[in-house]
Motif scaffolding. Structure first.
Motif, PDB file in Angstrom:
ATOM      1  N   ASN A 271       0.665  -1.211   0.026  1.00 59.20           N
ATOM      2  CA  ASN A 271      -0.030  -0.145   0.012  1.00 59.20           C
ATOM      3  C   ASN A 271       0.848   1.078  -0.020  1.00 59.20           C
ATOM      4  OD1 ASN A 271      -1.741   2.082   0.997  1.00 59.20           O
ATOM      5  ND2 ASN A 271      -3.231   0.377   0.929  1.00 59.20           N
ATOM      6  N   ALA A 272       1.934   1.202   0.893  1.00 63.41           N
ATOM      7  CA  ALA A 272       2.711   2.359   0.922  1.00 63.41           C
ATOM      8  C   ALA A 272       3.555   2.527  -0.383  1.00 63.41           C
ATOM      9  CB  ALA A 272       3.711   2.195   2.121  1.00 63.41           C
ATOM     10  N   THR A 273       4.117   1.458  -1.085  1.00 64.70           N
ATOM     11  CA  THR A 273       4.790   1.644  -1.979  1.00 64.70           C
ATOM     12  C   THR A 273       4.046   2.208  -3.288  1.00 64.70           C
ATOM     13  OG1 THR A 273       5.990  -0.398  -1.572  1.00 64.70           O
ATOM     14  CG2 THR A 273       6.101   0.162  -3.924  1.00 64.70           C
ATOM     15  N   PHE A 274       2.731   1.648  -3.529  1.00 65.30           N
ATOM     16  CA  PHE A 274       1.942   2.217  -4.718  1.00 65.30           C
ATOM     17  C   PHE A 274       1.604   3.587  -4.696  1.00 65.30           C
ATOM     18  CE2 PHE A 274       2.325  -2.331  -6.208  1.00 65.30           C
ATOM     19  CZ  PHE A 274       2.344  -2.073  -7.318  1.00 65.30           C
ATOM     20  N   GLY A 275       1.052   3.724  -3.146  1.00 65.84           N
ATOM     21  CA  GLY A 275       0.933   5.009  -2.524  1.00 65.84           C
ATOM     22  C   GLY A 275       2.022   6.088  -3.090  1.00 65.84           C
ATOM     23  N   ASN A 276       3.040   5.731  -2.701  1.00 63.25           N
ATOM     24  CA  ASN A 276       4.279   6.655  -2.914  1.00 63.25           C
ATOM     25  C   ASN A 276       4.507   6.728  -4.246  1.00 63.25           C
ATOM     26  OD1 ASN A 276       4.379   7.404  -0.310  1.00 63.25           O
ATOM     27  ND2 ASN A 276       5.651   5.696   0.259  1.00 63.25           N
ATOM     28  N   ALA A 277       4.281   5.689  -5.128  1.00 67.96           N
ATOM     29  CA  ALA A 277       4.460   5.669  -6.557  1.00 67.96           C
ATOM     30  C   ALA A 277       3.775   6.890  -7.141  1.00 67.96           C
ATOM     31  CB  ALA A 277       3.787   4.625  -6.944  1.00 67.96           C
ATOM     32  N   VAL A 278       2.696   7.388  -6.739  1.00 71.82           N
ATOM     33  CA  VAL A 278       2.162   8.632  -7.129  1.00 71.82           C
ATOM     34  C   VAL A 278       2.903   9.741  -6.869  1.00 71.82           C
ATOM     35  CG1 VAL A 278       0.159  10.077  -7.100  1.00 71.82           C
ATOM     36  CG2 VAL A 278      -0.193   7.418  -6.841  1.00 71.82           C
ATOM     37  N   GLU A 279       3.294   9.967  -5.730  1.00 74.17           N
ATOM     38  CA  GLU A 279       4.076  11.096  -5.378  1.00 74.17           C
ATOM     39  C   GLU A 279       5.422  11.247  -6.011  1.00 74.17           C
ATOM     40  OE1 GLU A 279       5.508  13.797  -1.731  1.00 74.17           O
ATOM     41  OE2 GLU A 279       4.175  12.245  -1.532  1.00 74.17           O
TER      42      GLU A 279
ATOM     43  N   LEU B 165      21.144   5.691   2.673  1.00 73.11           N
ATOM     44  CA  LEU B 165      19.753   5.703   2.966  1.00 73.11           C
ATOM     45  C   LEU B 165      19.239   4.657   2.320  1.00 73.11           C
ATOM     46  CD1 LEU B 165      18.630   9.508   3.221  1.00 73.11           C
ATOM     47  CD2 LEU B 165      18.471   7.781   5.301  1.00 73.11           C
ATOM     48  N   ILE B 166      19.476   4.479   0.965  1.00 72.15           N
ATOM     49  CA  ILE B 166      18.870   3.254   0.260  1.00 72.15           C
ATOM     50  C   ILE B 166      19.055   1.936   0.680  1.00 72.15           C
ATOM     51  CG2 ILE B 166      18.915   2.267  -2.206  1.00 72.15           C
ATOM     52  CD1 ILE B 166      19.076   5.284  -3.277  1.00 72.15           C
ATOM     53  N   VAL B 167      20.496   1.790   0.750  1.00 70.65           N
ATOM     54  CA  VAL B 167      21.245   0.566   1.226  1.00 70.65           C
ATOM     55  C   VAL B 167      20.441   0.167   2.737  1.00 70.65           C
ATOM     56  CG1 VAL B 167      23.113  -0.632   2.402  1.00 70.65           C
ATOM     57  CG2 VAL B 167      23.361   0.712   0.087  1.00 70.65           C
ATOM     58  N   LEU B 168      20.189   1.217   3.779  1.00 69.88           N
ATOM     59  CA  LEU B 168      19.726   0.928   4.903  1.00 69.88           C
ATOM     60  C   LEU B 168      18.285   0.266   4.757  1.00 69.88           C
ATOM     61  CD1 LEU B 168      20.896   0.892   7.899  1.00 69.88           C
ATOM     62  CD2 LEU B 168      19.695   2.923   8.362  1.00 69.88           C
ATOM     63  N   TYR B 169      17.674   1.097   3.872  1.00 73.19           N
ATOM     64  CA  TYR B 169      16.250   0.937   3.952  1.00 73.19           C
ATOM     65  C   TYR B 169      15.900  -0.471   3.147  1.00 73.19           C
ATOM     66  CZ  TYR B 169      11.443   1.111   1.970  1.00 73.19           C
ATOM     67  OH  TYR B 169       9.994   0.563   1.822  1.00 73.19           O
ATOM     68  N   LEU B 170      16.678  -1.146   2.190  1.00 71.31           N
ATOM     69  CA  LEU B 170      16.575  -2.327   1.826  1.00 71.31           C
ATOM     70  C   LEU B 170      17.062  -3.287   2.706  1.00 71.31           C
ATOM     71  CD1 LEU B 170      18.221  -1.792  -1.722  1.00 71.31           C
ATOM     72  CD2 LEU B 170      15.843  -2.013  -1.381  1.00 71.31           C
ATOM     73  N   ALA B 171      18.149  -2.986   3.718  1.00 68.26           N
ATOM     74  CA  ALA B 171      18.382  -3.822   4.652  1.00 68.26           C
ATOM     75  C   ALA B 171      17.226  -3.879   5.791  1.00 68.26           C
ATOM     76  CB  ALA B 171      19.739  -3.196   5.463  1.00 68.26           C
ATOM     77  N   ALA B 172      16.726  -2.829   5.958  1.00 69.97           N
ATOM     78  CA  ALA B 172      15.445  -2.878   6.921  1.00 69.97           C
ATOM     79  C   ALA B 172      14.349  -3.906   6.294  1.00 69.97           C
ATOM     80  CB  ALA B 172      14.956  -1.556   7.217  1.00 69.97           C
ATOM     81  N   LEU B 173      14.274  -3.731   5.182  1.00 68.87           N
ATOM     82  CA  LEU B 173      12.902  -4.702   4.566  1.00 68.87           C
ATOM     83  C   LEU B 173      13.557  -6.176   4.607  1.00 68.87           C
ATOM     84  CD1 LEU B 173      12.084  -2.923   1.173  1.00 68.87           C
ATOM     85  CD2 LEU B 173      10.784  -2.987   3.468  1.00 68.87           C
TER      86      LEU B 173
ATOM     87  N   GLN C 137       9.438   4.939   3.885  1.00 72.52           N
ATOM     88  CA  GLN C 137       9.821   4.694   2.369  1.00 72.52           C
ATOM     89  C   GLN C 137      10.216   5.882   1.746  1.00 72.52           C
ATOM     90  OE1 GLN C 137       6.912   3.233  -0.827  1.00 72.52           O
ATOM     91  NE2 GLN C 137       7.942   1.356  -0.241  1.00 72.52           N
ATOM     92  N   ILE C 138       9.405   7.236   2.172  1.00 70.82           N
ATOM     93  CA  ILE C 138       9.677   8.363   1.495  1.00 70.82           C
ATOM     94  C   ILE C 138      10.795   9.131   1.783  1.00 70.82           C
ATOM     95  CG2 ILE C 138       8.918  10.946   1.838  1.00 70.82           C
ATOM     96  CD1 ILE C 138       7.224   9.566  -0.317  1.00 70.82           C
ATOM     97  N   ALA C 139      11.285   8.783   3.196  1.00 69.99           N
ATOM     98  CA  ALA C 139      12.534   9.603   3.586  1.00 69.99           C
ATOM     99  C   ALA C 139      13.798   8.513   3.464  1.00 69.99           C
ATOM    100  CB  ALA C 139      12.390   9.524   5.178  1.00 69.99           C
ATOM    101  N   MET C 140      13.432   7.283   3.222  1.00 66.04           N
ATOM    102  CA  MET C 140      14.877   6.478   2.917  1.00 66.04           C
ATOM    103  C   MET C 140      14.893   5.906   1.637  1.00 66.04           C
ATOM    104  SD  MET C 140      15.002   4.308   6.674  1.00 66.04           S
ATOM    105  CE  MET C 140      16.637   3.487   6.625  1.00 66.04           C
ATOM    106  N   PHE C 141      13.933   6.065   0.955  1.00 66.17           N
ATOM    107  CA  PHE C 141      14.173   5.534  -0.378  1.00 66.17           C
ATOM    108  C   PHE C 141      13.536   6.483  -1.521  1.00 66.17           C
ATOM    109  CE2 PHE C 141      12.560   3.043  -4.127  1.00 66.17           C
ATOM    110  CZ  PHE C 141      13.720   2.241  -4.484  1.00 66.17           C
ATOM    111  N   VAL C 142      12.420   7.152  -1.459  1.00 66.89           N
ATOM    112  CA  VAL C 142      11.924   8.028  -2.496  1.00 66.89           C
ATOM    113  C   VAL C 142      12.822   9.453  -2.652  1.00 66.89           C
ATOM    114  CG1 VAL C 142       9.959   9.402  -2.923  1.00 66.89           C
ATOM    115  CG2 VAL C 142       9.482   7.210  -2.551  1.00 66.89           C
ATOM    116  N   ALA C 143      12.964   9.961  -1.562  1.00 63.77           N
ATOM    117  CA  ALA C 143      13.987  11.087  -1.382  1.00 63.77           C
ATOM    118  C   ALA C 143      15.294  10.783  -1.956  1.00 63.77           C
ATOM    119  CB  ALA C 143      14.032  11.524  -0.023  1.00 63.77           C
ATOM    120  N   PRO C 144      16.173   9.706  -1.556  1.00 64.74           N
ATOM    121  CA  PRO C 144      17.370   9.562  -2.057  1.00 64.74           C
ATOM    122  C   PRO C 144      17.151   9.246  -3.763  1.00 64.74           C
ATOM    123  CG  PRO C 144      17.076   8.195  -0.077  1.00 64.74           C
ATOM    124  CD  PRO C 144      15.722   9.000  -0.514  1.00 64.74           C
ATOM    125  N   VAL C 145      16.296   8.622  -4.100  1.00 62.63           N
ATOM    126  CA  VAL C 145      15.997   8.134  -5.564  1.00 62.63           C
ATOM    127  C   VAL C 145      15.937   9.376  -6.308  1.00 62.63           C
ATOM    128  CG1 VAL C 145      14.369   7.108  -7.277  1.00 62.63           C
ATOM    129  CG2 VAL C 145      15.252   5.682  -5.434  1.00 62.63           C
TER     130      VAL C 145
END
Length: 352
Positions: free
Chosen positions: A65-73, A167-175, A282-290
């Protein structure tokens, strides 16, 4: 009733969006049409992810839900970066953090609390998320701001790229930690309760198809929405900051807003919290860095440097959310407290 309303909005909004963009209608009218259409599309994305959540359980469902919701943003932000609106993108990232932690969580706790005196969720997830929120917002966002004060523009961008990579590496590690190595280790009794006897609205295949089509439609409407920002801001006297923090954030996160509130009303607080807090992470650790990396392909690169009001607002939202959620228990008054904080910040950004 609600589904029928969103169907009508989509059936009217999507054709009007296409015709209006081709015939160059008045920007303010187009802005309203685009926003309504994106919200209607987001409702379908929310329903599709809810169907997947019933099959997959609260953690996977909340993540989807978060991923597809954030896809919009993410889509809106990429087109905004292409147009050189770096300030709007940074403001929308701020708005997403504030919106998810204060507005989405606040409304979920408030609406759920009106029906249930006390609602519980995984205290282990709450504490795990607390550490990540502290790291993602307070450490990773504040450090570039502080260090960039004594850095030239080029070095600030290099610092932003380095922070984004971490941030991206740590987010993937958290998942990986949550979904693989420690899946079920901190499970709470009754966490999946309510999913076994509930039938999804759509099958897995149909839900994925709806998500795909909705995302494509959102991409088209979002590109046109970005081109109306300047005219709308000029007409209403809104600042770039207010459009990003409030308007883009609310429209871009409409899917999570609706889904989290519905789940809270059904007393499925694990998935409601996972949507609100998981989306923020996801916004802070993945979307923003991307977006930092994507901006390198455009004329104006985007450093991960926020303004002081944005940083203080995000840090305050994180600390307040941690204080309220760390016990794994909530009620309507705690929800109202979060909503009050969001309202105060909204007024501040409007007047800034």
């Amino acid at each position: 009733m609600g589904n029928r309303l969103f169907f009508i909005l989509l059936a009217a909004g999507l054709p009007l969006s296409i015709v209006g963009s081709l015939l160059h209608w008045e920007p303010t009218m187009l802005f309203v049409i685009y926003c309504v259409t994106i919200i209607a599309l987001a409702s379908y994305m929310g329903r599709a992810t809810e169907s997947l959540a019933i099959v997959s359980g609260p953690r996977i469902g909340g993540l989807l839900n978060a991923t597809f919701g954030n896809a919009v943003e993410l889509i809106i932000s990429i087109f905004a970066l292409k147009a050189g609106l770096v300030g709007v993108v940074l403001a929308s990232l701020t708005g997403s953090v504030l919106g998810n932690l204060l507005l989405v969580a606040g409304l979920s706790f408030f609406v759920g609390g009106l029906k249930f005196k006390r609602q519980e969720f995984s205290v282990y997830d709450a504490r795990h998320n607390s550490g990540l929120l502290m790291f993602a917002v307070i450490v990773a966002f504040v450090i570039p701001e502080v260090f960039s004060m004594n850095m030239p523009e080029r070095e600030t961008m290099n610092l932003s790229i380095g922070v984004s990579a971490v941030l991206i590496v740590l987010y993937l590690a958290a998942l990986f930690f949550k979904l693989v190595t420690h899946r079920g280790v901190y499970a709470v009794e009754g966490e999946d309760e309510g999913h076994h006897d509930e039938k999804p609205e759509w099958s897995k295949g149909v839900a994925m198809l709806v998500l795909g089509l909705a995302t494509v439609a959102v991409a088209y409407v979002s590109e046109n929405l970005v081109h109306t920002f300047e005219s709308v801001a000029h007409r209403f006297g809104w600042s770039e900051l207010f459009i990003g923090v409030i308007i883009v954030a609310i429209v871009g996160n409409a899917a999570e807003h609706a889904s989290a509130i519905i789940f809270a009303f059904k007393n499925k607080m694990n998935i409601a919290v996972e949507i609100a807090v998981g989306s923020t992470l996801q916004i802070a650790m993945f979307v923003a860095p991307v977006l930092v990396f994507v901006s390198l392909f455009f004329e104006t690169p985007m450093p991960l440097v926020f303004s002081l009001p944005e940083l203080i607002a995000m840090a305050t939202a994180v600390l307040l959310t941690i204080a309220i959620t760390n016990d794994g228990d909530t009620n309507w008054f705690e929800g109202l407290t979060l909503l009050g904080a969001y309202l105060i910040m909204g007024i501040g950004f409007f007047l800034l």
